[in-house]
Design a protein around this motif. Structure first.
Motif, PDB file in Angstrom:
ATOM      1  N   ILE A  11       8.043   2.392   0.513  1.00  0.00           N
ATOM      2  CA  ILE A  11       7.720   3.039   1.753  1.00  0.00           C
ATOM      3  C   ILE A  11       6.767   4.061   1.805  1.00  0.00           C
ATOM      4  O   ILE A  11       6.846   5.038   1.101  1.00  0.00           O
ATOM      5  CB  ILE A  11       8.937   3.304   2.541  1.00  0.00           C
ATOM      6  CG1 ILE A  11       9.928   2.102   2.377  1.00  0.00           C
ATOM      7  CG2 ILE A  11       8.636   4.080   3.654  1.00  0.00           C
ATOM      8  CD1 ILE A  11      11.535   2.692   2.888  1.00  0.00           C
ATOM      9  N   ILE A  12       5.602   3.729   2.643  1.00  0.00           N
ATOM     10  CA  ILE A  12       4.631   4.719   2.760  1.00  0.00           C
ATOM     11  C   ILE A  12       4.492   5.104   3.928  1.00  0.00           C
ATOM     12  O   ILE A  12       4.206   4.397   5.027  1.00  0.00           O
ATOM     13  CB  ILE A  12       3.202   3.922   2.066  1.00  0.00           C
ATOM     14  CG1 ILE A  12       3.500   3.382   0.677  1.00  0.00           C
ATOM     15  CG2 ILE A  12       2.048   5.189   2.378  1.00  0.00           C
ATOM     16  CD1 ILE A  12       2.168   2.429   0.534  1.00  0.00           C
ATOM     17  N   GLN A  13       4.743   6.537   4.258  1.00  0.00           N
ATOM     18  CA  GLN A  13       4.764   7.138   5.609  1.00  0.00           C
ATOM     19  C   GLN A  13       3.331   7.660   5.883  1.00  0.00           C
ATOM     20  O   GLN A  13       2.439   7.748   5.172  1.00  0.00           O
ATOM     21  CB  GLN A  13       5.876   8.458   5.465  1.00  0.00           C
ATOM     22  CG  GLN A  13       6.968   7.845   5.292  1.00  0.00           C
ATOM     23  CD  GLN A  13       8.084   9.193   5.709  1.00  0.00           C
ATOM     24  OE1 GLN A  13       7.953   9.821   6.465  1.00  0.00           O
ATOM     25  NE2 GLN A  13       8.802   9.201   4.625  1.00  0.00           N
ATOM     26  N   VAL A  45      -1.218   0.305   9.173  1.00  0.00           N
ATOM     27  CA  VAL A  45      -2.060  -1.004   8.661  1.00  0.00           C
ATOM     28  C   VAL A  45      -3.054  -1.579   9.785  1.00  0.00           C
ATOM     29  O   VAL A  45      -2.761  -1.560  10.957  1.00  0.00           O
ATOM     30  CB  VAL A  45      -0.670  -2.200   8.578  1.00  0.00           C
ATOM     31  CG1 VAL A  45      -1.480  -3.664   8.567  1.00  0.00           C
ATOM     32  CG2 VAL A  45       0.249  -1.882   7.836  1.00  0.00           C
ATOM     33  N   THR A  46      -4.363  -1.680   9.027  1.00  0.00           N
ATOM     34  CA  THR A  46      -5.586  -2.061   9.945  1.00  0.00           C
ATOM     35  C   THR A  46      -5.958  -3.570   9.776  1.00  0.00           C
ATOM     36  O   THR A  46      -6.753  -3.979  10.614  1.00  0.00           O
ATOM     37  CB  THR A  46      -6.650  -1.155   9.424  1.00  0.00           C
ATOM     38  OG1 THR A  46      -6.923  -1.554   8.012  1.00  0.00           O
ATOM     39  CG2 THR A  46      -6.325   0.131   9.907  1.00  0.00           C
ATOM     40  N   THR A  92      -5.164   2.426   6.266  1.00  0.00           N
ATOM     41  CA  THR A  92      -5.762   3.602   6.562  1.00  0.00           C
ATOM     42  C   THR A  92      -6.161   4.282   5.022  1.00  0.00           C
ATOM     43  O   THR A  92      -6.945   5.234   4.914  1.00  0.00           O
ATOM     44  CB  THR A  92      -5.486   4.641   7.449  1.00  0.00           C
ATOM     45  OG1 THR A  92      -4.053   4.681   7.146  1.00  0.00           O
ATOM     46  CG2 THR A  92      -5.540   4.012   8.938  1.00  0.00           C
ATOM     47  N   ARG A  93      -5.010   3.999   4.197  1.00  0.00           N
ATOM     48  CA  ARG A  93      -5.211   4.708   2.969  1.00  0.00           C
ATOM     49  C   ARG A  93      -5.658   3.525   1.739  1.00  0.00           C
ATOM     50  O   ARG A  93      -5.268   3.786   0.567  1.00  0.00           O
ATOM     51  CB  ARG A  93      -3.956   5.032   2.449  1.00  0.00           C
ATOM     52  CG  ARG A  93      -3.107   6.225   3.202  1.00  0.00           C
ATOM     53  CD  ARG A  93      -2.183   6.897   2.759  1.00  0.00           C
ATOM     54  NE  ARG A  93      -1.579   7.882   3.395  1.00  0.00           N
ATOM     55  CZ  ARG A  93      -0.516   8.503   3.148  1.00  0.00           C
ATOM     56  NH1 ARG A  93       0.101   8.485   2.156  1.00  0.00           N
ATOM     57  NH2 ARG A  93      -0.048   9.504   3.893  1.00  0.00           N
ATOM     58  N   GLY A  94      -6.310   2.519   2.234  1.00  0.00           N
ATOM     59  CA  GLY A  94      -6.758   1.581   1.175  1.00  0.00           C
ATOM     60  C   GLY A  94      -6.159   0.079   1.182  1.00  0.00           C
ATOM     61  O   GLY A  94      -5.336   0.040   2.085  1.00  0.00           O
ATOM     62  N   SER A  95      -6.201  -0.398   0.231  1.00  0.00           N
ATOM     63  CA  SER A  95      -5.582  -1.969   0.141  1.00  0.00           C
ATOM     64  C   SER A  95      -4.592  -1.892  -0.589  1.00  0.00           C
ATOM     65  O   SER A  95      -4.374  -1.333  -1.565  1.00  0.00           O
ATOM     66  CB  SER A  95      -6.858  -2.956  -0.460  1.00  0.00           C
ATOM     67  OG  SER A  95      -7.908  -3.201   0.345  1.00  0.00           O
ATOM     68  N   ILE A  96      -3.498  -2.755  -0.248  1.00  0.00           N
ATOM     69  CA  ILE A  96      -2.291  -2.852  -0.685  1.00  0.00           C
ATOM     70  C   ILE A  96      -2.073  -4.447  -1.049  1.00  0.00           C
ATOM     71  O   ILE A  96      -1.870  -5.127  -0.140  1.00  0.00           O
ATOM     72  CB  ILE A  96      -0.946  -2.403  -0.085  1.00  0.00           C
ATOM     73  CG1 ILE A  96      -1.534  -0.700   0.146  1.00  0.00           C
ATOM     74  CG2 ILE A  96       0.247  -2.631  -0.786  1.00  0.00           C
ATOM     75  CD1 ILE A  96      -0.134  -0.239   1.055  1.00  0.00           C
ATOM     76  N   ALA A 121       6.121  -6.234  13.997  1.00  0.00           N
ATOM     77  CA  ALA A 121       5.143  -7.113  13.437  1.00  0.00           C
ATOM     78  C   ALA A 121       4.227  -5.790  12.559  1.00  0.00           C
ATOM     79  O   ALA A 121       2.934  -5.948  12.635  1.00  0.00           O
ATOM     80  CB  ALA A 121       3.881  -7.398  14.331  1.00  0.00           C
ATOM     81  N   ILE A 122       4.967  -5.131  11.993  1.00  0.00           N
ATOM     82  CA  ILE A 122       4.371  -4.140  10.636  1.00  0.00           C
ATOM     83  C   ILE A 122       4.675  -4.589   9.639  1.00  0.00           C
ATOM     84  O   ILE A 122       5.674  -4.679   9.132  1.00  0.00           O
ATOM     85  CB  ILE A 122       5.039  -2.704  11.075  1.00  0.00           C
ATOM     86  CG1 ILE A 122       4.590  -2.241  12.490  1.00  0.00           C
ATOM     87  CG2 ILE A 122       4.330  -1.823  10.057  1.00  0.00           C
ATOM     88  CD1 ILE A 122       5.505  -1.019  12.871  1.00  0.00           C
ATOM     89  N   PRO A 123       3.571  -5.328   8.732  1.00  0.00           N
ATOM     90  CA  PRO A 123       3.763  -5.708   7.390  1.00  0.00           C
ATOM     91  C   PRO A 123       4.199  -4.667   6.466  1.00  0.00           C
ATOM     92  O   PRO A 123       3.586  -3.543   6.441  1.00  0.00           O
ATOM     93  CB  PRO A 123       2.419  -6.407   7.268  1.00  0.00           C
ATOM     94  CG  PRO A 123       1.507  -5.395   7.964  1.00  0.00           C
ATOM     95  CD  PRO A 123       2.082  -5.188   9.410  1.00  0.00           C
ATOM     96  N   ALA A 124       5.132  -5.030   5.531  1.00  0.00           N
ATOM     97  CA  ALA A 124       5.208  -3.992   4.410  1.00  0.00           C
ATOM     98  C   ALA A 124       5.438  -5.006   3.137  1.00  0.00           C
ATOM     99  O   ALA A 124       5.755  -6.375   3.414  1.00  0.00           O
ATOM    100  CB  ALA A 124       6.846  -3.664   4.521  1.00  0.00           C
ATOM    101  N   CYS A 125       4.793  -4.769   2.021  1.00  0.00           N
ATOM    102  CA  CYS A 125       4.533  -5.582   1.057  1.00  0.00           C
ATOM    103  C   CYS A 125       5.555  -4.805  -0.012  1.00  0.00           C
ATOM    104  O   CYS A 125       5.829  -3.830  -0.140  1.00  0.00           O
ATOM    105  CB  CYS A 125       3.274  -5.349   0.475  1.00  0.00           C
ATOM    106  SG  CYS A 125       1.851  -6.175   1.638  1.00  0.00           S
TER     107      CYS A 125
END
Length: 145
Positions: free
Chosen positions: A103-105, A109-110, A126-130, A141-145
């Motif tokens: 979990i990244i607070q 997601v862009t 906004t902090r890079g690619s995951i 609709a907020i993706p989490a990996c």
């Protein structure tokens, strides 16, 4: 919610109080009756009350002509209650973390990264690619990996 604290092993501060929703116009009656039927199909004890039954359940309720908005009926869930929304969120977050979810607070997601087969391969933030092998799409609709 009754068993959520135990299922998450986190106190969500559930308080059973009952929930009554008052119908004040024809649209409310239609929506709340559909709500009652949908809940009952799912095994939730919900019931439709006439104005008189609502008054019997909640004596201070004004259903007569002196009421600014007349009560045309009510949907009652006797076992309904409230839980602290932040405690629920933290309980789910802790349970997800225990299952290996990162979990990244404060990380927006862009974009969605897709593989050559079109499947989701990760997210741009906004902090890079995951990158990920699996993604979960919650209701908002907020993706989490």
């Amino acid at each position: 919610m009754e068993g959520l604290s135990q299922a998450l092993n986190y106190n969500v501060m559930y308080s059973p109080r009952g929930v009554i929703m008052l119908a004040h116009n024809h649209h409310d009656v239609q929506v709340f009756r559909r709500h009652v039927h949908a809940n009952r199909l799912q095994g939730i004890d919900n019931e439709w009350l006439t104005p008189e039954q609502a008054k019997a359940f909640c004596p201070p309720l004004e259903i007569g002509g002196a009421a600014r908005y007349p009560v045309l009926g009510a949907a009652l869930q006797r076992r309904g209650g409230v839980a602290r929304h932040d405690a629920v969120a933290w309980g789910y977050a802790r349970a997800a973390s225990a299952l290996g979810v990162d979990i990244i607070q404060n990380c927006e997601v862009t974009g969605i990264a897709r593989g050559v087969d079109g499947a989701v391969a990760g997210v741009e933030t906004t902090r890079g690619s995951i990158r990920c092998r699996r993604s979960v799409w919650p209701r908002r609709a907020i993706p989490a990996c």
